[in-house]
Write an enzyme that holds these catalytic residues in place. Structure first.
Site, PDB file in Angstrom:
ATOM      1  N   ARG A   1      51.061  44.558  35.067  1.00 36.55           N
ATOM      2  CA  ARG A   1      50.597  45.020  36.378  1.00 36.55           C
ATOM      3  C   ARG A   1      51.582  45.930  37.086  1.00 36.55           C
ATOM      4  NH1 ARG A   1      47.767  39.359  38.190  1.00 36.55           N
ATOM      5  NH2 ARG A   1      46.142  39.555  36.603  1.00 36.55           N
TER       6      ARG A   1
ATOM      7  N   GLU B   1      41.817  41.833  36.196  1.00 37.23           N
ATOM      8  CA  GLU B   1      42.365  42.515  35.034  1.00 37.23           C
ATOM      9  C   GLU B   1      41.430  42.390  33.829  1.00 37.23           C
ATOM     10  OE1 GLU B   1      46.652  42.549  34.781  1.00 37.23           O
ATOM     11  OE2 GLU B   1      46.415  41.328  32.996  1.00 37.23           O
TER      12      GLU B   1
ATOM     13  N   PHE C   1      44.354  40.079  27.881  1.00 36.68           N
ATOM     14  CA  PHE C   1      44.888  40.252  29.227  1.00 36.68           C
ATOM     15  C   PHE C   1      46.141  41.105  29.166  1.00 36.68           C
ATOM     16  CE2 PHE C   1      44.420  38.360  33.541  1.00 36.68           C
ATOM     17  CZ  PHE C   1      43.060  38.189  33.516  1.00 36.68           C
TER      18      PHE C   1
ATOM     19  N   GLN D   1      53.913  40.909  43.591  1.00 36.19           N
ATOM     20  CA  GLN D   1      53.114  41.641  42.622  1.00 36.19           C
ATOM     21  C   GLN D   1      52.028  42.471  43.293  1.00 36.19           C
ATOM     22  OE1 GLN D   1      50.458  39.554  39.537  1.00 36.19           O
ATOM     23  NE2 GLN D   1      52.012  40.652  38.387  1.00 36.19           N
TER      24      GLN D   1
ATOM     25  N   HIS E   1      48.641  44.258  42.460  1.00 32.94           N
ATOM     26  CA  HIS E   1      47.624  44.321  41.420  1.00 32.94           C
ATOM     27  C   HIS E   1      47.014  45.714  41.466  1.00 32.94           C
ATOM     28  CE1 HIS E   1      44.199  43.465  38.904  1.00 32.94           C
ATOM     29  NE2 HIS E   1      44.624  42.235  38.699  1.00 32.94           N
TER      30      HIS E   1
ATOM     31  N   LEU F   1      39.840  41.835  44.903  1.00 34.37           N
ATOM     32  CA  LEU F   1      40.308  42.076  43.541  1.00 34.37           C
ATOM     33  C   LEU F   1      39.200  42.387  42.545  1.00 34.37           C
ATOM     34  CD1 LEU F   1      42.821  41.833  41.631  1.00 34.37           C
ATOM     35  CD2 LEU F   1      41.977  39.551  41.113  1.00 34.37           C
TER      36      LEU F   1
ATOM     37  N   ARG G   1      54.874  38.700  37.140  1.00 31.49           N
ATOM     38  CA  ARG G   1      54.054  37.694  36.477  1.00 31.49           C
ATOM     39  C   ARG G   1      53.030  38.359  35.571  1.00 31.49           C
ATOM     40  NH1 ARG G   1      48.687  35.079  37.819  1.00 31.49           N
ATOM     41  NH2 ARG G   1      48.459  36.855  39.199  1.00 31.49           N
TER      42      ARG G   1
ATOM     43  N   HIS H   1      49.265  41.029  45.758  1.00 38.52           N
ATOM     44  CA  HIS H   1      48.437  40.067  45.055  1.00 38.52           C
ATOM     45  C   HIS H   1      49.108  38.715  44.861  1.00 38.52           C
ATOM     46  CE1 HIS H   1      45.462  38.632  42.245  1.00 38.52           C
ATOM     47  NE2 HIS H   1      46.316  38.577  41.244  1.00 38.52           N
TER      48      HIS H   1
HETATM   49  C1  LIG Z   1      42.041  37.307  43.798  1.00 38.74           C
HETATM   50  C2  LIG Z   1      42.986  36.553  42.904  1.00 38.74           C
HETATM   51  C3  LIG Z   1      42.748  36.471  41.547  1.00 38.74           C
HETATM   52  C4  LIG Z   1      43.608  35.773  40.708  1.00 38.74           C
HETATM   53  N1  LIG Z   1      43.326  35.708  39.385  1.00 38.74           N
HETATM   54  C5  LIG Z   1      44.145  35.004  38.570  1.00 38.74           C
HETATM   55  C6  LIG Z   1      43.870  34.873  37.189  1.00 38.74           C
HETATM   56  O1  LIG Z   1      42.874  35.387  36.681  1.00 38.74           O
HETATM   57  N2  LIG Z   1      44.700  34.164  36.420  1.00 38.74           N
HETATM   58  C7  LIG Z   1      45.788  33.553  36.936  1.00 38.74           C
HETATM   59  O2  LIG Z   1      46.507  32.900  36.199  1.00 38.74           O
HETATM   60  N3  LIG Z   1      46.088  33.652  38.245  1.00 38.74           N
HETATM   61  C8  LIG Z   1      45.291  34.359  39.074  1.00 38.74           C
HETATM   62  N4  LIG Z   1      45.605  34.460  40.406  1.00 38.74           N
HETATM   63  C9  LIG Z   1      46.717  33.731  40.937  1.00 38.74           C
HETATM   64  C10 LIG Z   1      46.380  32.279  41.151  1.00 38.74           C
HETATM   65  O3  LIG Z   1      45.020  32.155  41.463  1.00 38.74           O
HETATM   66  C11 LIG Z   1      47.151  31.641  42.273  1.00 38.74           C
HETATM   67  O4  LIG Z   1      48.492  31.876  42.086  1.00 38.74           O
HETATM   68  C12 LIG Z   1      46.937  30.160  42.313  1.00 38.74           C
HETATM   69  O5  LIG Z   1      45.588  29.872  42.392  1.00 38.74           O
HETATM   70  C13 LIG Z   1      47.654  29.495  43.460  1.00 38.74           C
HETATM   71  O6  LIG Z   1      47.301  28.123  43.459  1.00 38.74           O
HETATM   72  P1  LIG Z   1      48.026  27.077  44.384  1.00 38.74           P
HETATM   73  O7  LIG Z   1      47.461  25.770  44.065  1.00 38.74           O
HETATM   74  O8  LIG Z   1      49.479  27.249  44.263  1.00 38.74           O
HETATM   75  O9  LIG Z   1      47.654  27.515  45.844  1.00 38.74           O
HETATM   76  P2  LIG Z   1      46.245  27.673  46.594  1.00 38.74           P
HETATM   77  O10 LIG Z   1      45.099  27.576  45.709  1.00 38.74           O
HETATM   78  O11 LIG Z   1      46.386  28.889  47.437  1.00 38.74           O
HETATM   79  O12 LIG Z   1      46.206  26.406  47.501  1.00 38.74           O
HETATM   80  C14 LIG Z   1      47.005  26.235  48.618  1.00 38.74           C
HETATM   81  C15 LIG Z   1      46.606  24.952  49.270  1.00 38.74           C
HETATM   82  O13 LIG Z   1      47.539  24.621  50.270  1.00 38.74           O
HETATM   83  C16 LIG Z   1      46.885  24.293  51.437  1.00 38.74           C
HETATM   84  N5  LIG Z   1      47.757  24.611  52.556  1.00 38.74           N
HETATM   85  C17 LIG Z   1      48.445  25.759  52.742  1.00 38.74           C
HETATM   86  N6  LIG Z   1      49.134  25.672  53.890  1.00 38.74           N
HETATM   87  C18 LIG Z   1      48.880  24.461  54.423  1.00 38.74           C
HETATM   88  C19 LIG Z   1      49.301  23.802  55.599  1.00 38.74           C
HETATM   89  N7  LIG Z   1      50.117  24.369  56.480  1.00 38.74           N
HETATM   90  N8  LIG Z   1      48.841  22.568  55.842  1.00 38.74           N
HETATM   91  C20 LIG Z   1      47.986  21.969  54.971  1.00 38.74           C
HETATM   92  N9  LIG Z   1      47.574  22.556  53.842  1.00 38.74           N
HETATM   93  C21 LIG Z   1      48.020  23.794  53.575  1.00 38.74           C
HETATM   94  C22 LIG Z   1      45.631  25.082  51.426  1.00 38.74           C
HETATM   95  O14 LIG Z   1      44.657  24.473  52.212  1.00 38.74           O
HETATM   96  C23 LIG Z   1      45.271  25.029  49.968  1.00 38.74           C
HETATM   97  O15 LIG Z   1      44.572  23.848  49.695  1.00 38.74           O
HETATM   98  C24 LIG Z   1      44.748  35.173  41.246  1.00 38.74           C
HETATM   99  C25 LIG Z   1      45.010  35.255  42.596  1.00 38.74           C
HETATM  100  C26 LIG Z   1      44.133  35.947  43.437  1.00 38.74           C
HETATM  101  C27 LIG Z   1      44.462  36.052  44.872  1.00 38.74           C
END
Ligand SMILES: Cc1cc2nc3c(=O)[nH]c(=O)nc-3n(C[C@H](O)[C@H](O)[C@H](O)COP(=O)(O)OP(=O)(O)OC[C@H]3O[C@@H](n4cnc5c(N)ncnc54)[C@H](O)[C@@H]3O)c2cc1C
Ligand code: SF4
Ligand code: F3S
Ligand code: FES
Lengths: 130, 250, 117, 600
Positions: free
Chosen positions: D286, D246, D117, D231, D233, D243, D389, D354
């Site tokens: 990135r 990577e 990566f 960030q 991407h 996306l 990141r 991203h």
């Molecule tokens: C396309 C893409 C690819 C990625 N690939 C990678 C990768 O390969 N490797 C890596 O390490 N990272 C990757 N990332 C980054 C990583 O996926 C995210 O940073 C991470 O998944 C975020 O997780 P989280 O649990 O913080 O939030 P999320 O998974 O976004 O969850 C947020 C939660 O909060 C809830 N929520 C939000 N607002 C409210 C509200 N007002 N009321 C009630 N509930 C609410 C939502 O319903 C959801 O359940 C990627 C990101 C993207 C966008």
């Protein structure tokens, strides 16, 4: 009190609403022809067990236009059954492995067609010349 | 939007629980370009034509599983179905079939969630490992046994495709059975016998008449029909072999 | 816990029947219902001696039983399930008795006949 | 208004929220956990993560290397003690995921496989095809079902935190299906609401990624830290921003310009080699890769595309078989969304917003400055990403710190006492009235979509890959204007059940606040570091003045107040951040110095 009022849609007439469902119902309907034909064979067996005259009557009955028409349709149904049967068989069997790789579904289906074709020929050969 | 945009007619089955006795069709004219999805079409309606239209969506990339709807009678993910495929004809949208409509294109999927919870969708190991012992071993071939069945996104298209679910709401249904199968086939798991009880029931695999449409509409090639019907074989073995080898064949 | 279904009994018979139908029935229908009656092939194919001879041997008996009984199970099972598809949900036990009863009868009768022949 | 009582409430059912919930449930305290999510947990945006999750795994790898990659990758704006904790616990968390059933890709011998990566010295990224986030999220969600103490509130939308007596004591939520508003009373609140890249136009994020938790904490006076670091991407689908992971480059894909030239060698990432080489070329970080694409565009060496100027992601030489096995989803996206076959054609790509490096300021144990309030996951700034990141560090962050958050919230809840329920309900009632008022009084003429689109466009212009003061100022002014216009917003739908227009309006309010924090943090940082790059005389990193975190503080009357805080340095003094050949030299220098220091 709740503002929810989920609406449940009726199922009536569902089988006409999608060509896939129509084909499914057609497939299931082949069972009617299969059943009737099996009963015809059963009757034949009954006749056979009651002697030559009875058997010959059965053979004559098979010559009536109605009977022939039925058998033409029934044969179509039987072929349709076979085709659909072979195409869903890979969903019922455990995956077939060859050299550590899954054999693709299309190949399995094609294989079954070939196998069935051979069986048909053998069967036909036995009946006609065996 | 540029002026040479094409216009497509999108008809939506509306249902507003607080006002309507039953659903009705409403038609919208939506400008679009060739790379726009049906989801973008309904977003346009919500943004510019009728703010009250409700639907679920999030990822836009066919992985979150929220945007399923009936598109001209076929269950599809609206984010990976494109408007151009229907032009110049019109598009009719309806909430996924066989589920109660909550509002407009939104279905009540609590029934599925309950079923998903009921199948024990987690590893129940024979002997739990500690973190210090590191990972369980699983060869690529063992992984391959579960890979396809673990790629279900819970989009519910298969339920909308399966008439048996529509006719018998108690039927466990394609995605739940597939998930169950995924855990049963996992070499790290040892709870197959427990889960088999669900499969063996009338509401389990025997609810399926092999319509097969579930696998046709699945956007992730999960092949739920295979997961279900292979278990008819398993369940049958279990049925007959339990007398010989109690607790089911394998 | 959910109750175990007895479906495996009829499903296995249905499955076996389906295989038999798919592998034999097009040919059988063609010969017995079309080719012989229309005189496309010699009537000797279904001559009494030949058939009686077939029903005489063990292999022949088995063959005749299989092509009559198993398709009946296949058919009965499908038709029984289709009732539900068409919205006929009541009287399940009654229909079970009728359809599977018929298939059972269609198994026992030829068995009896063949053993006697 | 109904009051629901729990010991801990977790807002967010993504990777971070679920991991926290499981940790709390396993903490042996028997506490009840309310898990609130505005979508069913498995729809959370973690589902979209593709590439993988990093942890030191191979024998030739070392925690020290992962630490160095992360800190240098973050341009020394990381909390180094937190990074140390992070790298030390990464592997056990991924093993834990494995025990829970995550279908990681394997080597022939049955052990977990790793892939390369960007910005990582050694291959250490665990992956489940190119659906790593999907598999992790579903594994976590399904595992969470095992714990009866976790009570889920699926499709409940959080509108505020109830603060009383200087402590967070619960949240107010809308049950989306009915429009009913309830108060969930709890002794500890964990925010795990994900990022905010939806403030930008071209972005890789799902529609739900609207910075809700950030805005909620911010409005309660908790600082948003380092928000200027967004960030970009480098490889996203033109038009939609979807996306291409990577891992496409990790598996050996090239980036080429209109002449078919692997242009990254012109930007200090060379020399090129046919096989992927860690920290070289396409496996640079990135920020650098996105910046290189921007420069190519200025030089007119990009390719015209209906949705902008693109470069090509070329994977033809990898062959269909490998692509289908390692990158099936990418294959599918290219085929279905763009109608092209990546085994035979290069994929047009451009950078898209991203990931939100910044977020709710927390300490290394996920506690915010507001007692009883914890934040974790992308919505938080726990301090490991700094100014940029590294790919595959975030999914691990969800696990490592999700667990910490669950443990911490649980032990806090054990000792804390709630204020009287009546007092709390009174507060909750006020919130309820305010939120209802939004829909009832929203008879203005401003369209939600217009404000949202103008915001996203302005953010892209002012706070994109390269920034300068005049344009950033314009963005700040625009946001102020949009916030004014937001007050006379129109909501056509006045109904209660599934009023998604109402929710969109609330989300827009969150987005605007977060956008303002980003823009104001950016304009005040007068240097270039990581993903924050300026072209107006501040092209260099300035450790003298800006080796510090930005803290944006909410101000209901106008732009946020900007303060700064110190960066924790434990063992890595800021050095030259270089990749490719230059990077190797820099590392050799560093090692020599270190060795010399040792000898003394
Ligand atoms: C396309 C893409 C690819 C990625 N690939 C990678 C990768 O390969 N490797 C890596 O390490 N990272 C990757 N990332 C980054 C990583 O996926 C995210 O940073 C991470 O998944 C975020 O997780 P989280 O649990 O913080 O939030 P999320 O998974 O976004 O969850 C947020 C939660 O909060 C809830 N929520 C939000 N607002 C409210 C509200 N007002 N009321 C009630 N509930 C609410 C939502 O319903 C959801 O359940 C990627 C990101 C993207 C966008
Ligand atoms: S099996 Fe396929 S169609 Fe059914 S829910 Fe899963 S992904 Fe969707
Ligand atoms: S459509 Fe339904 S009947 Fe079975 S094969 Fe699929 S579940
Ligand atoms: S929006 Fe996520 S699957 Fe379509």
């Amino acid at each position: 009190m709740s503002t929810r009022k989920p609406y449940v849609r009726p199922m009536a007439g569902w089988w006409l609403k999608n060509p896939v469902y129509v084909r499914y119902i057609l497939r299931e309907s082949t069972a009617v022809f299969v059943g009737i034909y099996a009963v015809i064979l059963l009757v034949g067996l009954l006749r056979l067990s009651s002697g030559e005259a009875a058997w010959n009557n059965w053979l004559i009955a098979m010559q009536s236009p109605g009977a022939i028409l039925f058998h033409v349709v029934a044969m179509g149904a039987a072929v349709y059954h076979s085709v659909t049967w072979f195409s869903v068989a890979p969903k019922v069997m455990p995956p077939l492995m060859f050299n550590g790789e899954k054999v693709p579904v299309a190949k399995i289906v094609a294989g079954q067609y070939i196998f069935a074709g051979i069986i048909y020929l053998v069967l036909l050969g036995l009946i006609l010349w065996g | 939007m540029t002026s040479n945009d094409k216009i497509i007619e999108i008809e939506v089955l509306r249902y507003r629980p607080e006002q309507d006795e039953k659903p009705f069709l409403q038609s919208f004219k939506v400008p679009f370009t060739d790379d726009q999805s049906v989801l973008q079409g309904v977003q346009y309606i919500k943004d510019y034509l009728d703010g009250s239209l409700s639907f679920r969506w999030s990822c836009r990339m066919a992985i979150c599983g929220s945007c399923g709807m009936m598109i001209n009678g076929v269950p599809k993910l609206s984010c990976k179905t494109f408007l151009r495929e229907y032009y110049p004809g019109k598009i009719t949208l309806e909430a996924l079939k066989h589920f109660p409509i909550e509002k407009d294109l939104i279905i009540d999927l609590s029934d599925f969630i309950n079923k998903l919870e009921s199948i024990k969708p987690y590893i129940i190991p024979a002997a739990p490992r500690t973190l210090e012992q590191g990972e369980y071993l699983q060869t690529p071939r063992q992984l391959d046994r579960i890979a396809q069945f673990s790629s279900c996104i819970n989009c519910m298209l298969c339920y909308a495709a399966c008439p048996q679910y529509g006719l018998k709401p108690d039927y466990l249904g394609p995605a739940a059975i597939t998930l169950l199968h995924r855990y049963n086939e996992d070499n790290r798991d040892a709870a197959k016998a427990e889960r088999m009880q669900l499969l063996n029931a009338h509401e389990g695999v025997w609810g399926c008449t092999l319509v097969g449409y579930c696998s046709d509409v699945c956007p992730k090639d999960v092949d739920p029909a295979a997961a279900i019907n292979r278990n008819k074989l398993n369940s049958t073995m279990d049925y007959f072999l339990r007398f010989v080898a109690p607790r089911g064949g394998n | 816990m959910s109750k175990r279904s007895n479906e495996p009994i009829v499903w296995s018979l249905f499955g076996a029947g389906g295989v038999v139908v798919a592998h034999t029935m097009p040919v059988l229908i063609f010969v017995t219902g079309i080719a012989v009656p229309l005189g496309l092939v010699s009537a000797d194919v279904l001559a009494y001696e030949r058939l009686a001879g077939l029903a005489d041997g063990w292999f022949g008996k088995l063959f005749l039983l299989v092509i009559i009984s198993l398709p009946l199970w296949q058919s009965a099972h499908r038709i029984f399930l289709s009732l539900h598809d068409f919205g006929i949900t009541g009287g399940e036990t009654f229909f079970r008795v009728v359809f599977y009863g018929a298939a059972l009868w269609g198994t026992l009768l030829p068995l009896f006949l063949l053993v006697g022949m | 208004m109904e009051t629901i009582k729990a010991d801990i409430v977790i807002v967010g059912g993504g990777g971070a929220g679920l991991r926290a919930a499981i940790a709390a449930a396993e903490s042996d305290t028997g506490q009840s956990i309310a898990l609130v999510s505005k979508v069913y947990p498995m729809r959370s945006h973690t589902v979209a993560a593709e590439g993988g999750a990093a942890a030191v795994t191979q024998p030739q790898d070392d925690l020290e290397y992962h630490f160095n990659d992360t800190v240098a990758g973050g341009d020394w704006l990381c909390e180094q003690d937190v990074v140390e904790y992070f790298v030390a616990h990464a592997r056990e968390e991924l093993v834990q995921m494995e025990h829970w059933g995550c279908p990681w890709n394997r080597k022939e011998d049955g052990h977990v496989n790793v892939r390369a990566f960007g910005g990582m010295k050694i291959e250490r990224t665990w992956f489940a095809a190119d659906k790593t986030g999907f598999h992790m999220l579903h594994t976590l969600f399904q595992t969470s079902i095992k714990y009866p103490l976790i009570k889920r509130f699926d499709e409940y939308f959080c509108v505020d935190i109830v603060v009383e007596d200087g402590r967070a004591q619960g949240v107010v939520v809308i049950e989306i299906a009915t429009g009913r508003i309830c108060f969930i009373q709890a002794r500890a609140v964990v925010l795990a609401t994900g990022g905010a890249a939806r403030v930008f136009r071209e972005n890789t994020n799902g529609g739900i990624v609207t910075g809700d938790g950030m805005a909620l904490a911010y409005r309660q006076g908790v600082a948003l830290r380092d928000m200027e670091f967004m960030q970009y991407h480098p490889t996203c689908m033109p038009g939609t921003g979807l996306l291409f992971t990577e891992a496409c480059r990790g598996e050996g894909g090239y980036l080429i310009n209109k002449d078919g030239y692997r242009f990254l060698q012109d930007y200090g990432l060379g020399p090129p080699s046919d096989e992927p080489r860690n920290k070289f070329m396409e496996l640079g970080p990135r920020d650098r890769v996105s910046q290189a694409i921007w420069h190519e565009k200025q030089k007119g060496r990009t390719i015209d595309h209906p949705h902008g100027q693109v470069v090509h992601l070329d994977m033809r030489h990898l062959g269909e078989k490998k692509l289908r096995e390692r990158l099936p989803q990418i294959y599918e996206l290219a085929e279905e969304f763009m109608g092209l076959d990546p085994a035979h054609e290069p994929i047009p790509v451009l950078p898209g917003a991203h990931y939100t490096m910044g977020g709710i300021e927390t300490d290394g144990r996920t506690a915010t400055s507001l007692p009883g309030l914890y934040a974790v996951g992308e919505c938080a700034s726990v301090g490991i990403h700094g100014a940029n990141r590294l790919g595959s560090n975030s999914l691990v962050e969800l696990c490592v710190f999700g667990r910490v958050a669950g443990d911490e919230a649980s032990s806090y809840a054990k000792s804390a006492r709630n204020s009287s329920t009546a007092t709390l309900e009174k507060k909750a009632d006020d919130i309820c009235n305010r939120v209802r008022g939004l829909v009832n009084n929203a008879n203005g003429k401003e369209r939600i979509a217009d404000i949202r689109n103008e915001m996203a466009k302005s953010m892209e212009e002012g706070c994109g890959i390269y920034r300068n003061a005049p344009v950033m100022q314009k963005t700040c002014d625009k946001l102020e204007e949009l916030k004014q216009r937001y007050r006379s917003i129109n909501i056509e739908d006045k109904s209660s059940a599934w009023n998604t227009e109402w929710l969109l309006a609330i989300e827009l309010g969150y987005l605007l606040d977060v956008a303002q924090a980003v823009a104001c943090s950016a304009i005040n940082r007068k240097e270039s570091r990581g993903s924050h790059q300026r072209l107006d005389g501040y092209e260099q990193r300035d450790d003298q003045n800006y080796l510090k975190h930005t803290l944006a503080r909410y101000n209901s009357e106008g732009p946020p107040g900007i303060e700064y805080s110190k960066v924790k340095i434990t063992k890595s003094e800021p050095g030259i951040r270089a990749y490719g050949e230059a990077g190797e030299k820099a590392e050799a220098e560093r090692n020599k110095k270190k060795g010399a220091a040792h000898d003394k």
